[in-house]
Every structure is written in structure tokens, then in C-alpha cells.
Scaffold this active site. Structure first.
Site, PDB file in Angstrom:
ATOM      1  CD  GLU A  91     113.841  -3.194  95.628  1.00 23.86           C
ATOM      2  OE1 GLU A  91     113.577  -4.180  96.339  1.00 23.86           O
ATOM      3  OE2 GLU A  91     114.991  -2.938  95.212  1.00 23.86           O
ATOM      4  CB  SER A 478     130.545  39.827 145.959  1.00 27.06           C
ATOM      5  OG  SER A 478     131.534  39.786 146.964  1.00 27.06           O
TER       6      SER A 478
END
Length: 839
Positions: A91, A478
Site C-alpha cells: 500500500e 395450578s
């Protein structure tokens, strides 16, 4: 003549000087104009890039990771020189010498463009940092000028190593990988320090255009570009000629090509537990922080118990589903035109979205139906060769549980699930499987500290991500009754209180409501304990009426079962919906002596710098801060939790719920050899079935029902959920232990007759004798003198239970003519099918 030439050259010099001065002035003006109002480059010094948040088990194993951008931050000091040199060569080879921009590079790029070459930006690494962090990515002269100005400023503010660190951690390198550390893991499943030169060079190829250099699709192009970077590295003096020659000959191996195992493949499949952590922490910390904060999250999960919870819930769901005898399949198909080409159908099958995370008995694999015969179903199975040692066929006997034959249920191209059937590890044949239509959830937690040890929110996370443990609101039936009894015991009633079990009628805006017991029989005057053990609806209604539904509601809200419980009598039977997560948490408070406990899936959260930003355990440890203690002394850990209910009330209820397991509705399903308490729950028409239970160390609960509630014929909490609890708790008790429930101070035991409530002598024994715990200073009334009816009178000539009689609605065990034991299911009755009441 000389004066003439001198004049000409003087004029040219003046012109050039003036032009240069004007050009410099113009250039300065341009830089001054564009240099105003630029982003503040100094913020880069404090920049913290978004990084992966990871969840770890208590043993330190990675369970899951979450990120919008998959990035692992690597400080410059931890990035090997080889990796830095590869990117600099690819780069910006003058990175260490230029001042942020490279004039020679710009000129070279301009010359190339003038010769008809590709227009390239000639941006330095510093300029790319400016573009990625502070500017847009548009290709314009204005952006380029701003880029140069900022680059020159940053070079004076930050070191080269810091700039390179920003660059190497921010760049996108394909496959949702940001930064070199994540890319090394994604492409090679290696750390940065493990990369070879040719691998570092390949990563350096990617910043320009990751999609153009895919290691499989664009292998030749990617290899050539990689070798170009290696050549640059050699010419820049970073590697020797010998290294360059050997590395350029290396093939381009990658995870994507199957040359290395995938890091993600080493992670367990995402499940309900880690996804619930994501949901909760995203809400608490914010999504940006969770997905980009680099958090280290220590989960409370016990991996062994989590696996057990998943297997036992799956086993119960599959057992019920197969009992229905219906084939539902996956609903997915593959174009039959592809079945003649093995490569084509395997690619199509791999793309089908079906559950691949089920390992019940053995791993479930997707398969496509190739042929449908009278006695055999031919398959193509994912990952299994067609001509291997395990023929991909299913015989007719495998679908004996199904209605109809192969032709009635299958078509060529159908996608199905199969698993291996084995015996002692040896392959027998393939067997068809299906994800059940009925769903459910299971959860277990430590009763002392609230740590959730296991959570399974459905049959398969990949089939349905909806977490039924935390997100599904269902009627608890229940299983809610203990909270009614807790309100009563704290309101002056005692375990010896007699409640009338007889028919009642209640006027409502919708008409007369006539709640019923599940059996359609009645006990008459009965002690409180029996109301819990035999799950009596009518007793519970009378008790709730006597205590007041507002009081019951306040208790339910205090336990965290509801944010707000509507004070209607039907809600005393669990008619209002809640979640399994809340119910198990509430039951934990019975187990730990009534202390409030907050359930948690997370022990600790640390930020990217290792600082603890959340810790669940807030208990106080006296002596833990000392470097050493005197011989024989130990640190003392004290809880600073508040009481949810009185400790004696918690113990009384725990004792009653032990009776549920020993003599009541769960007696046939739960047998663990240690003290266990719990409560079943089955709603109207068996649309939801529950069991929640606990030892003195762990509370666990299960619910099962269709996502769109509908009747489950033959289902009950004791028959479906209690066995899941029992199997899970065997392993949990083996690991965490269990003992007697602690009796709180301030009370005394009295033996009573559990059928009549009469006081017995201290020496009394027998199946009718139970020792109840009473508060000191309390003068309990025994027998019929302690009776209450809730304001509903009891009629005469009622079909009452005889003393010790069991529910006819329960299945029973008989001895057959061959001497074997068999369980006979109860007969269907109007009570089991109607909406007569919750039980």
C-alpha cells in the site's frame, strides 16, 4: 542583441517567478479554504474501534460472539513486523519516510493515467486512515485535498506506529472481517503471530477490493497479486530472496477452500442461552456497546446441565409428538430436476434452512427424498456418501408410528431429518425424525445466588429463535397455587386450617362460573396441605375469597410472578399469563427461606480494557480482602438480600410441596432420593402443562404447550413436565448435591392427621401422619373448629372422597396376565375435556 536576449530571459524569469508566486498563493489559498472546518484529527488518539463482544462459560470456553463488524483489536506492539511490512509493501512503501502524503507517488499515478493506464488514487496509508475515519469515500478533488491536509496534520500529532495501528485495525478485508487480527482468523484460523509470509501477503492484497480476490472464486488472480506483494517485500528488503522464491510457490490455502478448520466451526451453535444474554445486555448497555464494545461476558451457564436440559426437553416433546402419529416434516423441498446431479442436489440441500443443531440420541442430519417405495425410502443425506457403509435408506418398519405408508406421507424432493440408529455404537440403520409441532421450555437456577445454570427455550434454536422460557407468556395453572397459600399462611391461617372442598357458584359479568376439581369429586372439609398435594381448585378458590384477591395479587407481584395481577378469583387458579423465567425465580424464594433472589444469566461483564462494569454477586465477604487468615479460620460470606416472605411461611409451603412429590400429583414422576418439593400445573383443556420443583440448592421448571394454544389430549404437568425435571435433576444433584431443607428458628412441630386435621400424639406414625410446623406463640386450632368456607356454604349429599382415596383421574399400574406391569391411562371424562377449571 545581448540586451535583447537579456530582456527576453528577464521577462521570462519575471513571468515564471510571478507565476510561481501566484501559483503558491493560489495553492495556499486552496489549502486555507479547504483546511477550515475540517474534522478534529486529535480524536484519533482516543479512538477505540468497534470490536467483537464474546461470551465465555464459567470454564473460560468461548460460547458465542457478537459484532456488527467482526474486529479483534490488536495493539501495534502485538502486530508482527512481517504483517506490517506486507501491508506497507502493498500500500505505501514510503510510509516511514513521507510526511503523510507522497508527492512522487502522485506524480507516478498521474504519469500512468496520462499513458492510458488505470486511474489510481496514490493514497498513502495515512491518507487512507483519514478517509476511513474522518472523511467520506467519494472520489473527488475536494476530498483529496482535505485528505492531504489532514494527513499532514496527523503526522505531526501521532506516531507512525499509532497511525499504522489505526489502519491495520480499521480496514475491511472481506468476509465481514475488519482488521488484520480478525482476517487472519477468518481466512487461516491463525493468530497474527502464526502467519507465514505468503499468508500475510495475501491479507495485504485485500484492502483494494476484497471481493475481487476471493481465495476460492478468484484463486488465480488472488495468487498472482499475492506473489506481487511478496516481490515488493523482497525488493523493499523485508524478506530474503530465498524466502521470496519459496513463499511464492506456496498454494493459496484458506478456510474458505476447506484447507483449515473454521474458527466459527469450533464454536458451539448459538442457542437460547447466549441469545437471551444478547437480548438482555443490548437492553441494559445499548446495542452499539454490546455489538461493538469488545465486552467480555462471563455466563452463568453450566455446559453439562445445559446439554442435559436440551436433551430432556427435546425427548419429552418428541415422545408426545410421535404419539400423535402425524407426519409434519420440514415443509421444505428441492427441485426434483436437481436430483440427477449429486453435486447439484448437495449444494441445494446445504442451502436449505432447517435445524442442524439437534443432537437427540445422535446428530440429526438434513436429507432429501430420492425415491419413494412400498418398503423403503431412498435418501440423499447431507455429508453421507451415497455408496458408503451406511446405506441412505429408511425401511418401512421405521414409520410404524405414523398413520399411512411412505406414499401417503412423502414425495420425491421432500427435505426431511434423519439420524443414525445405533446399538453399542454400531450402526443399525437410518431413522426419520421431525421437529415437533408442540413446543416448551426448561430452566434451572441456583436458589441462593440466582445464577441460571440451564435454559432451553424450545426444541431447536435454529428452528425457532423464540425463547419460550423468557418470551412466552402462558397460563401457569395450578403451579400458581402456592402463592395463594403463601398469602393465607401470612394472613393468620395455619397448616392445620380446614378448608371446605365442595361445589361453588360465582356470578360474573359473563354468567355463573362453576369451577370444578379435575376429578369432579369433592373432599369436603380438608386441611390446607391436601389442597396443595391434590391440587384442589375449589379449596383454592375458597381460600382466595377468604384472604382477598388483592392480598393474593400483592404476593404474586412481590414474588415477581406478575407486574400486576388482576384481582379476579379465576386468577387464583393461574388464569393470568406469565413466563417460566418468572415462575422458577419465584419458586427459588421458597427454597432459600423466603429471601429475594434475582435470576441472572451473567456473572460478570468486563469492558475492552478488562475493567469490571457489571457483577451480579453483591454478597459481602468478610476476610476475603486479607492476604492470610489464622489457622482454622475461613472467610465469611453474608447475604444482604431482603426477605420476600417470612422464613416460616416459606418452610411451611416447602413442606406442603414436598407432599406433592411424595403423595400428590407428581408422586409417580419425581423420585430423586433427596428432599424435593414442587407443584404441577395443567390448564383448561390441557393447553399448557407445567412442573416447577426445587431442592435446597437448585430450582427448575418446565412448561409444554403449542405456540398457538390448543388442547393436548392426554397431557398433564405430572405426566409430561415432571419426568423432564426428574431426569435433569438427577444429573444436577450428582454435581451440586442436595440435602434437607433448613428449618427456620421460631417454630415447633406438631403431628396431625393429614386427612382430618386432628392433632395427634408425638409418638403417632402411619401414612396419615404428617408433622406440620407452627410459629411460636401461635395457638393453632385443630380439626373442624378450624374450618373456613370462604363464604360459600357446603351443600349436602355430595360425592366426597373417602379417606385416603386417590384421584380416579390418575393413571394406575396393573399386573397383566403375563405377570408384567403395565400403566393404564385414565378414561376421558367431561372434566378432562371441558373448560371446567384449571388444575
Amino acid at each position: 542583441m545581448l540586451r535583447f536576449f537579456t530582456g527576453i530571459f528577464g521577462g521570462l524569469f519575471a513571468l515564471i517567478t510571478t507565476g510561481a508566486a501566484f501559483g503558491a498563493l493560489m495553492l495556499g489559498a486552496i489549502f486555507w479554504i479547504y483546511g477550515r472546518d475540517l474534522p478534529n484529527h486529535e480524536q484519533l488518539a482516543q479512538y477505540t474501534p468497534p470490536t467483537i463482544s464474546r461470551i465465555y462459560s464459567g470454564e473460560g470456553q468461548i460460547m458465542d460472539e457478537f459484532a456488527h463488524e467482526r474486529r479483534l483489536f490488536a495493539p501495534s506492539s502485538e502486530i508482527p513486523d512481517l504483517v506490517k511490512q506486507a501491508f506497507i509493501s502493498a500500500e505505501d512503501k514510503n510510509f516511514y519516510t513521507h510526511k503523510g502524503y507522497d508527492p512522487m507517488g502522485m506524480i507516478a499515478a498521474a504519469v500512468d493515467a496520462a499513458k492510458g493506464g488505470r486511474l489510481r488514487g496514490a493514497s498513502t496509508i495515512t491518507q487512507q486512515v483519514m478517509k476511513n475515519f474522518l472523511l467520506s469515500s467519494d472520489r473527488s478533488a475536494e476530498r483529496k485535498i482535505k485528505e492531504i491536509i489532514l494527513a499532514s496534520r496527523v503526522e505531526t500529532a501521532l506516531s507512525k506506529e499509532k497511525i499504522l495501528e489505526l489502519y491495520l485495525n480499521e480496514i475491511f478485508l472481506g468476509q465481514n472481517s475488519f482488521g488484520v487480527a480478525a482476517a487472519a482468523q477468518t481466512y487461516f484460523n491463525k493468530t497474527l503471530g502464526e502467519l507465514a509470509p505468503h499468508e500475510a501477503a495475501y491479507l495485504a492484497v485485500l484492502p483494494k477490493a476484497p471481493s475481487n480476490y476471493h481465495p476460492v472464486r478468484d484463486k488465480e488472480l488472488a495468487t498472482n497479486r499475492r506473489n506481487f506483494v511478496l516481490k515488493e517485500m523482497y525488493e523493499n528488503g523485508y524478506i530474503s530472496y530465498e524466502t521470496y522464491q519459496s513463499e511464492r510457490l506456496e498454494p493459496l490455502r484458506s478456510v474458505q477452500n476447506g484447507d483449515y478448520d473454521s474458527f466459527k466451526g469450533s464454536l458451539p451453535p448459538r442457542d437460547y442461552f447466549t441469545d437471551e444474554i444478547r437480548r438482555q445486555l443490548s437492553r441494559n448497555f445499548g446495542e452499539d456497546e454490546f455489538f461493538g464494545g469488545g465486552l467480555t461476558i462471563r455466563a452463568t451457564v453450566d455446559p453439562e446441565l445445559q446439554q442435559k436440559a436440551a436433551a430432556e426437553l427435546q425427548r419429552a416433546l418428541e415422545r408426545y409428538d410421535r404419539g400423535l402419529g402425524r407426519w409434519n416434516g420440514t415443509g421444505k423441498t428441492i427441485d426434483t430436476a436437481l436430483l440427477g446431479d449429486e453435486t447439484a442436489w448437495r449444494e441445494a440441500l446445504a442451502a436449505v434452512e432447517v435445524a442442524r443443531d439437534v443432537e437427540l440420541e445422535s446428530k440429526w442430519l438434513p436429507a432429501v427424498v430420492m425415491t419413494v417405495g412400498d418398503q423403503e425410502l431412498g435418501l440423499g443425506i447431507e455429508g453421507i456418501p451415497m455408496d458408503g457403509a451406511e446405506p441412505p435408506v429408511v425401511p418401512r418398519k421405521d414409520i410404524a408410528w405414523l398413520r399411512g405408508d411412505f406414499h401417503d406421507n412423502f414425495e420425491v424432493g421432500d427435505v426431511v431429518h434423519v439420524r443414525r440408529m445405533t446399538e453399542d455404537g454400531a450402526f443399525i440403520r437410518w431413522t426419520l425424525r421431525q421437529v415437533p409441532s408442540v413446543q416448551g421450555a426448561f430452566m434451572a437456577m441456583d436458589v441462593e445466588n440466582g445464577r441460571v445454570l440451564a435454559m432451553q427455550g424450545g426444541f431447536s434454536y435454529q428452528h425457532s429463535v423464540f425463547n419460550r422460557a423468557t418470551q412466552a407468556t402462558r397460563q401457569p395453572g395450578s403451579s400458581f397455587k402456592p402463592f395463594v397459600y403463601a398469602a393465607a399462611l401470612d394472613s393468620g391461617y395455619t397448616p392445620a386450617t380446614i378448608v371446605v372442598d365442595a361445589p361453588i357458584e360465582i356470578n360474573t359479568p359473563q354468567g355463573v362460573w362453576r369451577p370444578k376439581n379435575a376429578s369432579h369429586k369433592f373432599y369436603g372439609p380438608t386441611p390446607l396441605r391436601t389442597g396443595i398435594e391434590q391440587s384442589r381448585n375449589l379449596m383454592t378458590i375458597r381460600l382466595a375469597q377468604e384472604v382477598g384477591m388483592e392480598t393474593v395479587a400483592s404476593y404474586a407481584e412481590s414474588f415477581g410472578v406478575y407486574d400486576r395481577l388482576d384481582p379476579f378469583l379465576a386468577n387464583a387458579l393461574g388464569a393470568q399469563e406469565t413466563t417460566l423465567f418468572k415462575m422458577v425465580s419465584a419458586y427459588s424464594m421458597f427454597a432459600n427461606g423466603g429471601q429475594r433472589v434475582e435470576p441472572t444469566l451473567v456473572d460478570r461483564v468486563q469492558d475492552r480494557w478488562g475493567r469490571t462494569i457489571y457483577r451480579h454477586d453483591q454478597r459481602i465477604c468478610d476476610g476475603c480482602e486479607m492476604a492470610s487468615l489464622a489457622p482454622g479460620e475461613l472467610p465469611h460470606i453474608s447475604a444482604n438480600r431482603k426477605q420476600a416472605i417470612d422464613p416460616i411461611t416459606a418452610y411451611q409451603l416447602t413442606s406442603m410441596m414436598q407432599g406433592v412429590v411424595e403423595r400428590g400429583t407428581a408422586r409417580r414422576a419425581v423420585s430423586l432420593g433427596v428432599p424435593v418439593a414442587g407443584k404441577t400445573g395443567t390448564t383448561n383443556d390441557a393447553k399448557d402443562v407445567w412442573f416447577i420443583g426445587f431442592t435446597n440448592t437448585i430450582a427448575a421448571g418446565c412448561y409444554i404447550g403449542y405456540d398457538r394454544p390448543r388442547t393436548m389430549p392426554g397431557a398433564s404437568g405430572g405426566g409430561m413436565c415432571a419426568p423432564v425435571f426428574n431426569s435433569f435433576m438427577k444429573q444436577a444433584i450428582a454435581k451440586y448435591g442436595a440435602g434437607k431443607f433448613q428449618v427456620p428458628p421460631g417454630g415447633y412441630f406438631v403431628k396431625i392427621d393429614r386427612f382430618t386435621g386432628a392433632r395427634l400424639s408425638d409418638s403417632a406414625s402411619g401414612p396419615n401422619v404428617v408433622a406440620e410446623y407452627f410459629r411460636e406463640g401461635e395457638e393453632p386450632i385443630f380439626g373442624m373448629a378450624a374450618m373456613l368456607d370462604g363464604g360459600f356454604a357446603m351443600g349436602a349429599n355430595l360425592p366426597l372422597f373417602a379417606e385416603g382415596e386417590e384421584d380416579a383421574g390418575e393413571s394406575r399400574t396393573v399386573t397383566t396376565s403375563t405377570g408384567k406391569k403395565a400403566r393404564i391411562a385414565p378414561k376421558a371424562s367431561f372434566g378432562s375435556l371441558s373448560s371446567g377449571g384449571l388444575y
